[in-house]
Design an enzyme around this catalytic site. Sequence first.
Site, short mmCIF file in Angstrom:
data_model
loop_
_atom_site.label_atom_id
_atom_site.label_comp_id
_atom_site.label_asym_id
_atom_site.label_seq_id
_atom_site.Cartn_x
_atom_site.Cartn_y
_atom_site.Cartn_z
N SER A 167 13.96 -56.41 -53.06
CA SER A 167 12.72 -55.79 -52.58
C SER A 167 12.31 -56.40 -51.23
O SER A 167 13.07 -56.31 -50.27
CB SER A 167 11.65 -55.94 -53.66
N ASP B 161 12.90 -46.72 -60.33
CA ASP B 161 12.08 -47.75 -59.67
C ASP B 161 10.78 -47.11 -59.20
O ASP B 161 10.80 -46.13 -58.44
CB ASP B 161 12.90 -48.27 -58.47
N HIS C 280 12.39 -51.52 -61.26
CA HIS C 280 12.33 -52.51 -60.17
C HIS C 280 12.39 -53.95 -60.70
O HIS C 280 12.34 -54.88 -59.92
CB HIS C 280 11.00 -52.30 -59.40
N1 LIG Z 1 3.94 -55.18 -60.39
C1 LIG Z 1 3.78 -56.16 -59.39
C2 LIG Z 1 4.29 -55.64 -58.06
C3 LIG Z 1 5.09 -56.64 -57.40
C4 LIG Z 1 6.52 -56.64 -57.89
O1 LIG Z 1 7.01 -55.74 -58.59
N2 LIG Z 1 7.19 -57.66 -57.49
C5 LIG Z 1 8.60 -57.75 -57.73
C6 LIG Z 1 9.27 -57.94 -56.39
S1 LIG Z 1 8.72 -56.72 -55.22
C7 LIG Z 1 8.94 -58.93 -58.63
O2 LIG Z 1 10.05 -59.41 -58.58
N3 LIG Z 1 7.99 -59.40 -59.43
C8 LIG Z 1 8.14 -60.61 -60.20
C9 LIG Z 1 8.92 -60.49 -61.48
O3 LIG Z 1 9.22 -59.37 -61.91
O4 LIG Z 1 9.26 -61.54 -62.04
C10 LIG Z 1 2.35 -56.54 -59.23
O5 LIG Z 1 1.54 -55.63 -59.12
O6 LIG Z 1 2.06 -57.76 -59.19
#
Ligand SMILES: N[C@@H](CCC(=O)N[C@@H](CS)C(=O)NCC(=O)O)C(=O)O
Length: 283
Positions: free
Chosen positions: A151, A227, A260
């Site tokens: 991402s 995603d 995602h």
């Molecule tokens: N759903 C998240 C959006 C951010 C997101 O999806 N982040 C991804 C990277 S863009 C991620 O890796 N999140 C941490 C995880 O899943 O451990 C939010 O609103 O905080």
Amino acid sequence: MLSFETVSQSRCFGGTQFVYRHVSRETSTPMRLAVFVPPQAKDRKVPVAWFLSGLTCTEENFTVKAGAQRVASELGLMLVAPDTSPRGKSVPDDPEGAYDFGLGAGFYVDALQEPWAKNYRMRSYIERELPKLIAENLPADMSRQGITGHSMGGHGALTIALRNPERFKAVSAFAPISSPMNCPWGEKALSNYIGPDRSAWRDYDACALIEGGARLPDLLVDQGTADSFLESQLKPQMLEEACARAGQPLTLRRQEGYDHSYFFIASFIEDHLRWHAKRLGVA
Ligand SMILES: N[C@@H](CCC(=O)N[C@@H](CS)C(=O)NCC(=O)O)C(=O)O
């Protein structure tokens, strides 16, 4: 010589999973990073695969959720997973505390605008400071490096590699932001960190870098079709079109039904590490 302080270390698949802390000259803050050292490092320096994480992540998400260590141990790859921004009470954050800017959202840029310019120097941190520290402190063969990310970190991996093609022999990405100049996450980050002059954003946009002549031997990108950020933020078709127009080799795999999350990354990390190992001369 500046060195790493060990926060934790755990035996893992015959190697060791470390978390280190050090004081960064670039960000003017303490920084943490996770490093998996494979068993082969007992006898010789090993090639390095960098993983740059996405919004809201620290060094921990990839380390505990992707399940990359088993294959890295088999292949003899060191895994380096840095944090995604400077942190600390003195580091400015998004004024509304939004997840997509500020802490956890450094976007791998060197900020030019106040109040971000002092600490938000993730480009120089990843491009210059951290590789030097890794070379000085760890059994890493810095002539054999690959980079990938997810991402925002996929954008980081692509742009850092496109600007430094001599450093990376293997480049891939998971659900990268293809063109930060053309999506809300990127426009917010670049207008605040870099400023209103959009021509200065091109250094931080994989499609613009490719359009401007930057080239890599090849690229592997995986993107889940389920995603939730696919259409609004990630736009893999923009990368596909930029690569096709420029003759930049790209293997873009649309993975049916994947979202995602780190479940998607965990499902394909083995393919990526094998892609990297092959290009890093691992038999
Ligand atoms: N759903 C998240 C959006 C951010 C997101 O999806 N982040 C991804 C990277 S863009 C991620 O890796 N999140 C941490 C995880 O899943 O451990 C939010 O609103 O905080």
